[in-house]
Scaffold this motif. Structure first.
Motif, PDB file in Angstrom:
ATOM      1  N   PRO A 212       0.823  -1.213   0.000  1.00  0.00           N
ATOM      2  CA  PRO A 212       0.000   0.000   0.000  1.00  0.00           C
ATOM      3  C   PRO A 212       0.854   1.260   0.000  1.00  0.00           C
ATOM      4  N   LYS A 213       0.365   2.301  -0.656  1.00  0.00           N
ATOM      5  CA  LYS A 213       1.138   3.536  -0.797  1.00  0.00           C
ATOM      6  C   LYS A 213       0.862   4.549   0.303  1.00  0.00           C
ATOM      7  N   THR A 214      -0.173   4.319   1.112  1.00  0.00           N
ATOM      8  CA  THR A 214      -0.480   5.220   2.229  1.00  0.00           C
ATOM      9  C   THR A 214      -0.685   4.398   3.485  1.00  0.00           C
ATOM     10  N   TRP A 215      -0.556   5.063   4.630  1.00  0.00           N
ATOM     11  CA  TRP A 215      -0.778   4.371   5.905  1.00  0.00           C
ATOM     12  C   TRP A 215      -2.252   4.002   6.073  1.00  0.00           C
ATOM     13  N   LEU A 216      -3.155   4.855   5.564  1.00  0.00           N
ATOM     14  CA  LEU A 216      -4.576   4.527   5.647  1.00  0.00           C
ATOM     15  C   LEU A 216      -4.885   3.262   4.861  1.00  0.00           C
ATOM     16  N   ALA A 217      -4.305   3.137   3.666  1.00  0.00           N
ATOM     17  CA  ALA A 217      -4.521   1.932   2.864  1.00  0.00           C
ATOM     18  C   ALA A 217      -3.955   0.712   3.582  1.00  0.00           C
ATOM     19  N   LEU A 218      -2.857   0.892   4.292  1.00  0.00           N
ATOM     20  CA  LEU A 218      -2.279  -0.222   5.034  1.00  0.00           C
ATOM     21  C   LEU A 218      -3.214  -0.652   6.165  1.00  0.00           C
ATOM     22  N   LEU A 219      -3.759   0.332   6.911  1.00  0.00           N
ATOM     23  CA  LEU A 219      -4.654   0.005   8.027  1.00  0.00           C
ATOM     24  C   LEU A 219      -5.868  -0.800   7.569  1.00  0.00           C
ATOM     25  N   THR A 220      -6.327  -0.530   6.356  1.00  0.00           N
ATOM     26  CA  THR A 220      -7.544  -1.188   5.860  1.00  0.00           C
ATOM     27  C   THR A 220      -7.255  -2.475   5.101  1.00  0.00           C
ATOM     28  N   HIS A 221      -5.971  -2.813   4.932  1.00  0.00           N
ATOM     29  CA  HIS A 221      -5.639  -4.040   4.199  1.00  0.00           C
ATOM     30  C   HIS A 221      -5.930  -5.251   5.080  1.00  0.00           C
ATOM     31  N   PRO A 222      -6.647  -6.251   4.567  1.00  0.00           N
ATOM     32  CA  PRO A 222      -7.059  -7.385   5.407  1.00  0.00           C
ATOM     33  C   PRO A 222      -5.911  -8.224   5.961  1.00  0.00           C
ATOM     34  N   SER A 223      -4.729  -8.149   5.366  1.00  0.00           N
ATOM     35  CA  SER A 223      -3.613  -8.968   5.845  1.00  0.00           C
ATOM     36  C   SER A 223      -2.775  -8.266   6.910  1.00  0.00           C
ATOM     37  N   PHE A 224      -3.108  -6.991   7.199  1.00  0.00           N
ATOM     38  CA  PHE A 224      -2.237  -6.204   8.069  1.00  0.00           C
ATOM     39  C   PHE A 224      -2.524  -6.436   9.544  1.00  0.00           C
ATOM     40  N   THR A 225      -1.457  -6.572  10.335  1.00  0.00           N
ATOM     41  CA  THR A 225      -1.522  -6.652  11.789  1.00  0.00           C
ATOM     42  C   THR A 225      -0.658  -5.542  12.357  1.00  0.00           C
ATOM     43  N   ALA A 226      -1.221  -4.736  13.240  1.00  0.00           N
ATOM     44  CA  ALA A 226      -0.478  -3.583  13.749  1.00  0.00           C
ATOM     45  C   ALA A 226       0.450  -3.941  14.894  1.00  0.00           C
ATOM     46  N   GLY A 227       0.243  -5.065  15.546  1.00  0.00           N
ATOM     47  CA  GLY A 227       0.891  -5.286  16.828  1.00  0.00           C
ATOM     48  C   GLY A 227       0.004  -4.718  17.918  1.00  0.00           C
ATOM     49  N   ASP A 228       0.555  -4.465  19.086  1.00  0.00           N
ATOM     50  CA  ASP A 228      -0.235  -3.953  20.205  1.00  0.00           C
ATOM     51  C   ASP A 228       0.161  -2.511  20.502  1.00  0.00           C
ATOM     52  N   PRO A 229      -0.622  -1.511  20.053  1.00  0.00           N
ATOM     53  CA  PRO A 229      -0.269  -0.108  20.287  1.00  0.00           C
ATOM     54  C   PRO A 229      -0.226   0.276  21.761  1.00  0.00           C
ATOM     55  N   LEU A 230      -0.872  -0.495  22.632  1.00  0.00           N
ATOM     56  CA  LEU A 230      -0.844  -0.187  24.055  1.00  0.00           C
ATOM     57  C   LEU A 230       0.490  -0.557  24.684  1.00  0.00           C
ATOM     58  N   ALA A 231       1.214  -1.468  24.049  1.00  0.00           N
ATOM     59  CA  ALA A 231       2.472  -1.950  24.607  1.00  0.00           C
ATOM     60  C   ALA A 231       3.676  -1.613  23.757  1.00  0.00           C
ATOM     61  N   SER A 232       3.477  -1.065  22.569  1.00  0.00           N
ATOM     62  CA  SER A 232       4.573  -0.849  21.637  1.00  0.00           C
ATOM     63  C   SER A 232       4.393   0.461  20.885  1.00  0.00           C
ATOM     64  N   ALA A 233       5.419   1.313  20.939  1.00  0.00           N
ATOM     65  CA  ALA A 233       5.386   2.560  20.167  1.00  0.00           C
ATOM     66  C   ALA A 233       5.419   2.268  18.678  1.00  0.00           C
ATOM     67  N   THR A 234       6.104   1.195  18.286  1.00  0.00           N
ATOM     68  CA  THR A 234       6.152   0.817  16.871  1.00  0.00           C
ATOM     69  C   THR A 234       4.757   0.475  16.362  1.00  0.00           C
ATOM     70  N   ALA A 235       3.995  -0.267  17.161  1.00  0.00           N
ATOM     71  CA  ALA A 235       2.645  -0.645  16.748  1.00  0.00           C
ATOM     72  C   ALA A 235       1.709   0.552  16.689  1.00  0.00           C
ATOM     73  N   ALA A 236       1.989   1.580  17.490  1.00  0.00           N
ATOM     74  CA  ALA A 236       1.154   2.785  17.454  1.00  0.00           C
ATOM     75  C   ALA A 236       1.469   3.658  16.240  1.00  0.00           C
ATOM     76  N   ALA A 237       2.643   3.465  15.649  1.00  0.00           N
ATOM     77  CA  ALA A 237       3.084   4.332  14.545  1.00  0.00           C
ATOM     78  C   ALA A 237       2.126   4.356  13.356  1.00  0.00           C
ATOM     79  N   PRO A 238       1.604   3.217  12.882  1.00  0.00           N
ATOM     80  CA  PRO A 238       0.683   3.291  11.731  1.00  0.00           C
ATOM     81  C   PRO A 238      -0.564   4.119  12.008  1.00  0.00           C
ATOM     82  N   LEU A 239      -1.085   4.043  13.236  1.00  0.00           N
ATOM     83  CA  LEU A 239      -2.269   4.827  13.585  1.00  0.00           C
ATOM     84  C   LEU A 239      -1.933   6.313  13.564  1.00  0.00           C
ATOM     85  N   LEU A 240      -0.823   6.672  14.205  1.00  0.00           N
ATOM     86  CA  LEU A 240      -0.425   8.071  14.261  1.00  0.00           C
ATOM     87  C   LEU A 240      -0.061   8.593  12.875  1.00  0.00           C
ATOM     88  N   ALA A 241       0.605   7.767  12.080  1.00  0.00           N
ATOM     89  CA  ALA A 241       0.992   8.186  10.734  1.00  0.00           C
ATOM     90  C   ALA A 241      -0.234   8.427   9.858  1.00  0.00           C
TER      91      ALA A 241
END
Length: 540
Positions: A151-180
């Motif tokens: 995906p070319k945007t973070w929004l497209a990544l968030l909506t992709h069915p294969s994507f897993t963010a990790g746990d944003p409550l426990a990881s700054a890396t996992a929170a990055a896609p949401l913030l981006a």
């Protein structure tokens, strides 16, 4: 300084006994100063070996590098450091409640400092940034090599069915896609883009809720590889994972990426903490430390591309400057991803029998509660109280149902059926005085005492009157107690719902604010159902 004075010539040109006398005095002063300096050196040496060390909590992946730098700083500046590798989420929790188990902190992102700053209990020291970044590593999308174009945007990544963010409550890396994704929306996109990102966040959170992904990067990559999916990790973690990452390509959307920044912050007010922090900061910026970070796969603080390893090259940096955006994004995730655990406290005092339109406040409240109950998933836990101060009663409230999962077995069939039945019968219990204050405090304490860290814990109070119980605590005492007993490690929010304009809106607002909750007011009868549903969906 003493030696410099001893060598000075007498400017008057006088000699003899006067000059000799001055020399004796100066010599005595020099000897005294030498003794003082030696005593200070002995004292400092004793402090170096006998004083309590400054505890440095660091993200585990940089522990060896920080430990080496701390050892150099200790030798050069006469400080003692104890470097402890600890997940930033654990340190953040301790800092938030004022636990001074660590003095200095090097998390993997300034996101943690922003989150902590908005959640500190009264009296807890504010983290003070000493060095904005001692190293960096961009957050990269880990995309399967055989899955086509990423995906070319973070929004497209968030909506992709294969994507897993990790746990944003426990990881700054996992929170990055949401913030981006929110950062993308803020770059001149229409306001509807924010609601689109929020909707994508809801879908992703609910998809991950039943099966939380691992936090440790290599374990996360292993799980995602097995599912033939995609995720995000730091560039450094991607390279450090070795063979696990070989089936993926590291990529970054065209809009850029957020990066891990590894700031150094002081988090206590110990004596000499500023000097100890500065000494460690200097040691972490020396050529030895810079080389050690580079050897471990980290970029320099300014983010220059790596010379070796699999790299995404130069990237467009993204930033979230408002700490409130970070806090709101993480809070929104927690409210969506975590199941609810709620005690519904319903006013059945005499004012609830008052007529409104073609019905009563009680009947409309029951209608709203039953409709709201239908929106709650089975994974939620719910309990129910009815409250009113009645003659001969030992308590101002009655437990209708304990807090249990809605799909748990019950004599009525399920706990949900029990709650439905108890709620439907509330219209027959109207009577007595409005014991709002005592009941609110009791309900708050009950939920906090049985706190579930894996759920959003809350009290929902529905009332259509004002506290008129002469034997209850005062409003001031209630608010003071709620603020004092508020515990960020066990957050319980009160959601106050005022039924019609007879409700004490100002007091309900104060109660909600004292716990970090919200107040909702249904001024007209036809608003009650919608207000209750809005409050239920917000959950804060």
């Amino acid at each position: 300084m003493g030696g410099r004075h001893a060598g000075d010539k007498d400017p008057s040109g006088r000699g003899g006994i006067t000059a000799f006398g001055v020399g004796i005095v100066v010599l005595a002063a020099v000897l005294a100063l030498v003794l003082v300096v030696r005593d200070d050196e002995n004292s400092a040496s004793a402090d170096c070996t006998d004083g309590d060390p400054f505890v440095v909590a660091v993200a585990p992946e940089i522990e060896p590098i920080v430990a080496e730098a701390a050892a150099r700083a200790g030798d050069e500046q006469c400080f003692s450091y104890d470097v402890v590798g600890e997940a930033p989420a654990l340190t953040a929790q301790a800092v938030t409640i004022g636990d001074d188990s660590a003095d200095l902190w090097v998390p993997d992102s300034s996101v943690w400092l922003s989150r902590v700053s908005t959640q500190l209990v009264d009296g807890a020291p504010e983290p003070r940034t000493i060095v904005r970044s001692v190293a960096s590593s961009p957050v990269v999308v880990v995309w399967p090599k055989d899955s086509g174009e990423a995906p070319k945007t973070w929004l497209a990544l968030l909506t992709h069915p294969s994507f897993t963010a990790g746990d944003p409550l426990a990881s700054a890396t996992a929170a990055a896609p949401l913030l981006a994704a929110y950062a993308e929306a803020a770059r001149g996109v229409t306001p509807t883009a924010f609601s689109t990102v929020s909707a994508a966040q809801v879908t992703l959170a609910q998809r991950q809720a039943g099966n939380p992904p691992p936090v440790e990067p290599t374990a996360l990559l292993t799980a995602v590889a097995a599912a033939r999916g995609s995720t995000v990790v730091s560039e450094q973690a991607f390279n450090a994972a070795g063979p696990v990452s070989e089936g993926f390509d590291p990529v970054v959307p065209e809009s850029g990426s957020l990066g891990l920044g590894y700031p150094l912050a002081s988090i206590t007010d110990r004596p000499a903490i500023s000097r100890a922090a500065s000494a460690l900061g200097d040691a972490l910026m020396t050529p030895e430390a810079v080389e050690a970070f580079a050897d471990a796969g980290f970029r320099a603080p300014l983010g220059d591309p790596l010379d070796t390893g699999r790299t995404v090259g130069a990237i467009e940096p993204m930033a979230i400057k408002d700490p409130k955006v970070v806090a709101d994004t993480i809070r929104r995730w927690s409210l969506i991803a975590m199941p609810g655990r709620t005690l519904a406290v319903v006013d059945v005092s005499k004012p609830m029998g008052g007529r409104v339109g073609g019905s009563t406040k009680m009947a409309l409240t029951v209608q709203a509660a039953l409709k709201g109950l239908g929106l709650m998933p089975n994974s939620w836990s719910l309990g129910s109280w009815a409250f009113a101060s009645k003659a001969g009663s030992k308590k101002d409230w009655t437990e209708l149902a304990a807090i249990r999962r809605l799909d748990s077995p019950d004599r009525a069939g399920t706990h949900r059926a029990r709650i439905v039945g108890a709620t439907s019968r509330l219209t027959k219990q109207v009577g007595g005085k409005t014991s709002l204050y005592d009941t609110t405090l009791a309900a708050y304490r009950a939920v906090q005492a049985s706190y579930d860290p894996k759920a959003v814990n809350s009290v929902i109070i529905l009332t259509g009157g004002r506290n008129v119980d002469p034997g209850s605590i005062s409003e001031a005492k209630l608010l003071e107690t709620l603020k004092r007993e508020r515990d960020p490690a066990r957050p319980v929010v009160v959601i106050a719902i005022g039924v019609t304009k007879d409700a004490d809106a100002f007091t309900l607002q104060k109660i909600a604010q004292a716990t970090g909750g919200q107040v909702y007011l249904a001024r007209e009868p036809d608003e009650i159902v919608d207000v209750f549903i809005n409050a239920l969906q917000a959950r804060y």
